[in-house]
Motif scaffolding. Structure first.
Motif, PDB file in Angstrom:
ATOM      1  N   ASN A 178     -36.027  39.567  16.376  1.00 46.75           N
ATOM      2  CA  ASN A 178     -37.066  40.056  15.467  1.00 46.75           C
ATOM      3  C   ASN A 178     -37.384  38.987  14.421  1.00 46.75           C
ATOM      4  O   ASN A 178     -36.475  38.334  13.897  1.00 46.75           O
ATOM      5  CB  ASN A 178     -36.593  41.314  14.743  1.00 46.75           C
ATOM      6  N   ARG A 235     -32.789  46.864   8.031  1.00 46.12           N
ATOM      7  CA  ARG A 235     -31.955  47.916   8.595  1.00 46.12           C
ATOM      8  C   ARG A 235     -30.894  48.350   7.573  1.00 46.12           C
ATOM      9  O   ARG A 235     -30.782  47.804   6.486  1.00 46.12           O
ATOM     10  CB  ARG A 235     -31.280  47.431   9.881  1.00 46.12           C
ATOM     11  N   HIS A 263     -36.111  41.905  10.377  1.00 45.24           N
ATOM     12  CA  HIS A 263     -35.365  43.109  10.753  1.00 45.24           C
ATOM     13  C   HIS A 263     -34.764  43.714   9.481  1.00 45.24           C
ATOM     14  O   HIS A 263     -33.818  43.168   8.909  1.00 45.24           O
ATOM     15  CB  HIS A 263     -34.257  42.741  11.741  1.00 45.24           C
ATOM     16  N   ASN A 314     -32.599  36.365  14.347  1.00 49.40           N
ATOM     17  CA  ASN A 314     -33.751  36.891  13.625  1.00 49.40           C
ATOM     18  C   ASN A 314     -34.255  35.897  12.583  1.00 49.40           C
ATOM     19  O   ASN A 314     -33.503  35.047  12.108  1.00 49.40           O
ATOM     20  CB  ASN A 314     -33.374  38.190  12.903  1.00 49.40           C
ATOM     21  N   GLU A 365     -32.717  38.939   8.559  1.00 51.52           N
ATOM     22  CA  GLU A 365     -31.902  40.124   8.807  1.00 51.52           C
ATOM     23  C   GLU A 365     -31.458  40.650   7.454  1.00 51.52           C
ATOM     24  O   GLU A 365     -30.937  39.900   6.636  1.00 51.52           O
ATOM     25  CB  GLU A 365     -30.699  39.789   9.682  1.00 51.52           C
TER      26      GLU A 365
END
Length: 438
Positions: free
Chosen positions: A322, A327, A325, A282, A285
């Motif tokens: 991505n 999360r 990202h 990514n 992240e």
């Protein structure tokens, strides 16, 4: 001309100047080994270092790190401009070429635009044009401090073991020193075995405070992430992440600093990490922690003037996951960003199938391209397009260049991210081409 000038200056400081004797006591990826500056540096004398640095010490010339070198007990390690640092080759899964600035140590590594400090592969400094540099040839640089995290202060930094490598505390203003105009190349180390989840990154920051100066740093061809921030409050500016195996910028454990002017640039020919046979590399992240808990402080970086460039076409875009990202209860403030060339531009992944909470985000002037989704949510196993305030979206093929000249590194035209070149990304201090200079 610049390369030869850099080495000429280095020759003048070939013998390590120090205030005590601790300096001496103490796959799928291939590329040609050396350009002129490395070949010239490979002929210089080498100073070997190992163990702990416990009194003020200065490095210059070419330095070889045997195992882990830890700066601690109030000592400051000064690294002169133009210095090359490499690892001594060691056994598989044994850390070597790892420089750690412990909570009680400090670094003064202030390179210049014409004489950057270079942490790099020993294969680039062996004088042999036939050897190839590989991610993991240099262990990595780790800076630790006692700034706040959302983990216990007995937590040991990922990739190492022992009390010297604990980080975190209550001192938001912690000062680990200066790292400026520096390159970290072919770094990374896995503590247990490949893909163990306990790796050293190119530059790892654990509980580092905002008294620290990080500026004009390029991390290239890392075995794991380029930059990872485990908590702390440190700010950083003018960062380049080039061709990492995993993520370009990784934020965890309550990090709350500001990143100003940053570039993440992909190279199709680098290695690419996978999970279950699918890419998991990514641009950014971001997690609060590994379980998505509500531990405080929350991971909430502020990123200003960010450019993330993946692939020009969906075929090569599949090498990545991505661009951004968010999360596991992470939060993000993003101001002035352009991301392009990933399957998904911005993905917001919730915990335990909770709905997306846009209050966790503040996006301003963000341009997001994705081949599948420009902006999306992932709730449980379901991914769907999502409208995010402040984000302009595109799903074009080829990828949207967002007004940049030619941002994709591997395409036939010379790559150029102008007008988003906020950090002198193509200046003399950076390096992208490791081919032999005839």
């Amino acid at each position: 001309m610049r390369k030869l000038t850099l080495i000429a200056v280095t020759v003048l400081s070939v013998t390590a100047c120090r205030e005590n004797d601790s300096l001496t006591d103490s796959s799928k990826f291939e590329m040609q080994s050396a350009s002129a500056e490395y070949l010239t540096a490979s002929a210089l004398p080498v100073t070997a270092v190992s163990g702990a640095v416990t009194t003020n010490t200065t490095w210059s010339g070419v330095v070889e790190i045997d195992g882990i070198v830890t700066v601690k007990d109030g000592a400051t390690l000064t690294i002169q401009p133009g210095t090359f640092i490499k690892a001594k080759p060691n056994a598989t899964n044994t850390p070597t070429g790892v420089l750690v600035i412990a909570k009680t140590g400090k670094i003064n590594a202030a390179g210049t635009a014409s004489q950057p400090i270079v942490f790099t592969s020993y294969k680039l400094l062996d004088g042999d044009e036939d050897t190839t540099a590989t991610p993991g040839d240099f262990g990595g640089v780790i800076m630790l401090g006692d700034a706040p995290t959302n983990k216990p202060t007995t937590t040991v930094i990922e990739g190492l073991t022992g009390t010297d490598y604990q980080y975190g505390g209550t001192n938001a203003g912690h000062n680990a020193g200066i790292l400026k105009y520096a390159r970290i190349e072919f770094g990374g180390f896995d503590l247990f075995a490949p893909n163990s989840g306990n790796e050293i990154n190119g530059l790892t920051l654990g509980g580092v405070g905002n008294g620290t100066l990080l500026d004009h740093i390029q991390v290239s061809y890392g075995k794991d992430d380029s930059f990872e921030f485990f908590g702390g409050t440190v700010n950083a500016s003018n960062l380049v992440s080039f061709a990492p195996d995993d993520d370009n910028f990784d934020f965890d454990f309550g990090y709350s600093g500001t990143i100003t002017c940053a570039l993440a640039l992909a190279d199709y020919n680098s290695t690419h990490s996978q999970s279950g046979g699918v890419s998991d590399t990514n641009g950014i992240e971001l997690d609060n922690d590994g379980t998505g808990s509500s531990a405080s402080p929350f991971t909430h970086p502020t990123v200003k003037n960010l450019t993330i460039v993946g692939a020009a076409s969906p075929l090569k875009g599949g090498l990545y996951e991505n661009a951004i990202h968010v999360r596991r209860n992470g939060k993000l403030t993003l101001d002035n960003a352009a991301v392009t060339g990933y399957p998904v531009g911005v993905l917001l992944e919730t915990v335990s199938s909770a709905p997306v909470n846009l209050a966790d985000l503040s996006f301003t002037s963000v341009q997001a391209h994705g081949f599948t989704f420009a902006a999306a949510s992932k709730i449980g196993a379901a991914t769907a397009a999502l409208t995010i305030p402040g984000v302009t979206t595109s799903t074009t093929n080829p990828a949207n260049v967002w007004g940049m000249s030619q941002p994709f590194f591997n395409e036939t035209a010379a790559w150029n991210v102008a007008p988003r070149n906020c950090g002198d990304f193509q200046g003399t201090w950076t390096k992208y081409n490791f081919s032999i200079v005839q």
